[in-house]
Structure formats: C-alpha cells, structure tokens
Design an enzyme around this catalytic site. Structure first.
Site, PDB file in Angstrom:
ATOM      1  N   ARG A 120      -0.924   0.400   8.349  1.00 58.85           N
ATOM      2  CA  ARG A 120      -2.251   0.936   8.062  1.00 58.85           C
ATOM      3  C   ARG A 120      -3.112  -0.074   7.311  1.00 58.85           C
ATOM      4  NH1 ARG A 120       0.526   6.758   6.368  1.00 58.85           N
ATOM      5  NH2 ARG A 120       0.891   7.437   8.526  1.00 58.85           N
ATOM      6  N   ARG A 184       2.474  -6.863  12.888  1.00 63.68           N
ATOM      7  CA  ARG A 184       2.152  -5.431  12.870  1.00 63.68           C
ATOM      8  C   ARG A 184       2.770  -4.717  14.067  1.00 63.68           C
ATOM      9  NH1 ARG A 184      -2.751  -2.042  14.342  1.00 63.68           N
ATOM     10  NH2 ARG A 184      -2.586  -0.235  12.936  1.00 63.68           N
ATOM     11  N   SER A 289     -22.783 -14.886 -15.371  1.00 64.23           N
ATOM     12  CA  SER A 289     -21.975 -15.258 -16.529  1.00 64.23           C
ATOM     13  C   SER A 289     -22.389 -14.404 -17.716  1.00 64.23           C
ATOM     14  CB  SER A 289     -22.180 -16.746 -16.857  1.00 64.23           C
ATOM     15  OG  SER A 289     -21.676 -17.051 -18.145  1.00 64.23           O
ATOM     16  N   ARG A 328      23.850  -1.375   1.203  1.00 65.16           N
ATOM     17  CA  ARG A 328      22.644  -1.130   0.406  1.00 65.16           C
ATOM     18  C   ARG A 328      22.838  -1.871  -0.898  1.00 65.16           C
ATOM     19  NH1 ARG A 328      22.324   3.753   0.711  1.00 65.16           N
ATOM     20  NH2 ARG A 328      21.004   3.676   2.548  1.00 65.16           N
TER      21      ARG A 328
END
Length: 458
Positions: A120, A184, A289, A328
């Site tokens: 996303r 993706r 600034s 794991r």
C-alpha cells in the site's frame, strides 16, 4: 501524559501518504485484513463455514480496537498479534470464534500485514516517482543545450549541459521505479503455522484433509489454502513459508535504500548548485530561517538528503536479520519491524519531496554561463590537450598546457591570452583558432545526444 509520535522530529515524512499507510492504525488494519483473509480462504477451501469468513471480515475494523492497549499488552508475548487475536475472537459472533486465526501463528499474521503495508505504501511512492520523473524530463528537454560547468572532486572539470544532468537524475528515478515495481509485485503472503509445515491447518481441518490419502490429496488441499489466502490479500503466493527465509524483506530493503539514494543524488546536486556563490538552481518552495530573514533554504533537497543518509543503516539492519536461526528466531524477526516501517516512511517522504523539488526547481542559465568563465578558459584544457597532442605529441602538449595554466592562474590572466604567446613559441601550433578552442560552450561533446537517448526511456 504525552501524546504518541506525531512526526514532530520527522518533517520528511510528516503529512506524506506514506505516514498514513505506515501508522499504527494502518498496521493494525493490515493485521486484521490478514486475519479476515485467512478465515475467508479457509471458507473458500471448505475448511470453515462461509458465514465465519463473512463474520470475521465484518468485525476486522481497526476503529473497533484500542491500538495503545494492544501495544501495552503485546509486551507479555513479544508481539501485538497475540492480544489482537484475543480481542478479535471476543468481538466476532460466538459461532465464528473457532475460526479466528485457526492454524496460524503470530508471524504469519504480522509478516503478511507487513507485506500489505509495504504494498500500500509503495503504491503512493511509485505515483510520486512518476511525477518526479516527468518533471525532471521537462527540465532535461528544456535545457538540453544549456551549458554549465561539469565538476569532479568539487572542481570545474569540463563543460556539460544541465539537460544531461537532469537526464541522469531521471534515469536514477526510473531505475528506482522499476525496482520498486518488481519488488511490489513479488511481495508474498506468509502462511506456515508454528514452524512452517502447515501442520495445524491439517489437524484442524475436515477428515478428508487431515487424513492424507494415498495420492497426497491432503497436502495438495493445504497448498490450495495458501494460494487462496494470497489471492484474498492480493499478494504473491509464496513457494515456501518464509519464517526464516527473509528474501522478501531483504529485497524490499534493497529497493527502498536504492530509491532513497537515487533521490538523494538529485538532492545533493541541487544543494551544491543552489549555494549562494554558485546560484545555478533554486527551489521555488524555499524554507525560511528562525534567525536570518534573508535565507531561502532548499528545504525539499535537505529533507531528501537526510532520508538518503538514514536509509542505508536501516537497510543494513534488515539485511542483518537474514541470519535467523531455527524456524523462528529470537530477536532477528523482531528487529525488522521498526526499521522496515522507518524505511518505508523515509522513502515515502523523500518521493513526495522529490516530486515537489523537481516540479518547483528554477534553473538559472545565466549563472551557469558566468560560472563557465570562472577558470578563464582552463575548463577546456582537455580539448586543448587533445588538439595540441596531434601536433606536438602528448608529453609536450601536457608540458605546454601545464605551464600555461600555472601562468594563467598566477597572473589571473585568461588562458587564451597566455596561449597566444605560447603559439608564437611553438611553430607546430600555428594557425589554431584559440577563440574557438577555448570557448567552453563549444565543448559539450555528445551531451545533447545522450540526453535525447535517455529521454527515449519510458
């Protein structure tokens, strides 16, 4: 009581699309989406009632859950999925409760959620990269033949064109786009159960699945479940559970770090060229600034540069988590969560600022022309060396030009004036057109053709 992180110290990502897609609520929704998709996939495969999938999906709304409460309760088990499963189970109708998270493990849900968040977020990043590439292409086309000083090791080297420089920025941005697009498309769902064998799904399933027949149909049905799960999520189907096979995270880290660096190259050039004493470009949307009223700071380039400096370190942490023990790991998986989110946020903010920077960049051709003359012709010494070498040899040409350059610098004289005297002492060099040879605007090589070729890429 202090409020949660609102981005006060992160102006690069504050207000960006990536901030919204990577926030705690976004991650929570992604975890809920993963849970709902799992139940729907089991319903589609005949491993759960159809009503169960619908019930979990209707309940899987992040607004119904307390993010802060889940975060605090996550400490007891080391991850937020454990308390979320308890709350989601309690929230669904009683007849659907046995099918919430059934067969899955926490890492299945959190890894899948991370891929959803990444997908996303990358959608918004890719949109900004396309905008940035389009704006930079406009500069490359407009300034195809706008001469400027090429600089190496901070010093004037040979003339180039701003069009070629902008074409180079665009090439990097498109390289980043292509890498992120490929990554993706490959982001996978994660489903493996406690240790990546899918065993619990078989144990919980109907007898026809739990008791494998002679043709291995039970195993095939479970692989169909993985495929259905990926389809429900719009993610790629994994070839294997990737609990400790972290290729998706490493690929994502590399593509994101590259994107930050690609945008950082453009930012670095803008920061240099917009210095007061150079003044060849300037940002349209400059920053002020707190102390100096006259300042017009290149704020977009500054924020991109900051992201480009942080991204490699975050990617390094994610690469370091590849060395994950067992099925794991204790710590390696957990070490990924925050760096991955930070990297997505940094790149999302940098892409947003990159598009804004390119769209509002002002090019100052007259400053480029003036700066070309700063070395009084020395910037074309390479051209002179090639021409002289054809008449008096490379060694003598280098000797003559080095002496002329030293004299021009010491006397603050124009190189062409010094060379006029040199030509009288070197008969072989008689007849050369010094005005043409020392004109930096006539020594940009194939910059125009290279720019044209770069712009052919879509």
């Amino acid at each position: 009581m202090y409020e949660s992180d609102a981005g006060l110290l992160a102006p690069g990502r504050a207000g960006s699309p990536a901030e919204a897609t990577t926030g705690d609520s976004a991650f929570l929704q992604a975890m809920l989406d993963a849970e709902a998709a799992l139940t729907r996939a089991q319903s589609a495969c005949g491993l759960a009632p159809a009503d169960a999938g619908r019930a979990v999906t209707e309940t899987a709304d992040a607004d119904r859950f307390d993010v802060r409460d889940l975060a605090l309760r996550a400490r007891s088990g080391g991850n937020p999925v454990i308390p979320l499963v308890a709350d989601l189970t309690a929230a669904v109708p009683e007849d659907a409760r046995p099918y919430v998270h059934r067969g899955a493990t926490s890492q299945d849900i959190l890894d899948t959620a991370a891929m959803l968040v990444a997908s996303r977020t990358l959608a918004t990043v890719l949109e900004d990269l396309e905008r940035a590439a389009g704006e930079v292409a406009r500069h490359a086309t407009t300034h195809r033949d706008t001469q400027m000083a090429g600089r190496t090791l901070t010093q004037h080297a040979v003339p180039t064109t701003f069009g070629l420089k902008a074409a180079g920025w665009r090439a990097l941005i498109l390289d980043a786009r292509d890498r992120l697009t490929a990554v993706r498309a490959s982001l996978p769902a994660q489903l493996g159960g406690a240790a990546g064998t899918l065993a619990a799904f078989s144990a919980f399933s109907a007898p026809s699945v739990a008791q494998e027949d002679a043709d291995g149909q039970g195993e095939a049905d479970l692989l169909a479940l993985v495929a259905a799960y990926a389809r429900e999520l719009g993610l790629a189907e994994p070839a294997l559970p990737w609990h400790t096979l972290r290729t998706p995270i490493a690929d994502l880290a590399g593509a994101l770090a590259f994107t930050a660096g690609a945008l950082g190259k453009m930012a670095a050039d803008v920061l240099t060229l917009s210095r007061t004493e150079i003044g060849e470009v300037e940002e349209e949307e400059w920053g002020g600034s707190s102390a100096l009223p006259h300042k017009a700071n290149p704020v977009h380039a500054t924020l991109i540069a900051a992201a480009a400096r942080r991204a490699p370190g975050l990617a390094a942490t994610l690469y370091g988590s590849l060395t994950a023990e067992d099925e794991r790991p204790a710590g390696a998986w957990h070490a990924e969560w925050e760096p991955l989110r930070d990297l997505l946020r940094l790149v999302g903010g940098a892409a947003r600022d990159g598009a804004a920077l390119a769209a509002g960049l002002r090019v100052v051709p007259y400053a480029m022309r003036e700066n070309l003359q700063l070395t009084d012709g020395l910037i074309v010494s390479e051209r002179l060396a090639a021409v002289f070498a054809g008449r008096i040899g490379r060694a003598r040409a280098r000797e003559v030009l080095s002496g002329a350059a030293d004299r021009a610098r010491s006397e603050t004289a124009d190189l062409s004036d010094v060379l006029f005297d040199v030509l009288r002492e070197e008969p072989e060099l008689a007849g050369l057109d010094l005005a043409e040879l020392t004109d930096p605007t006539r020594y940009t090589g194939s910059a125009g053709l290279l720019t044209d070729r770069a712009l052919e890429r879509r």
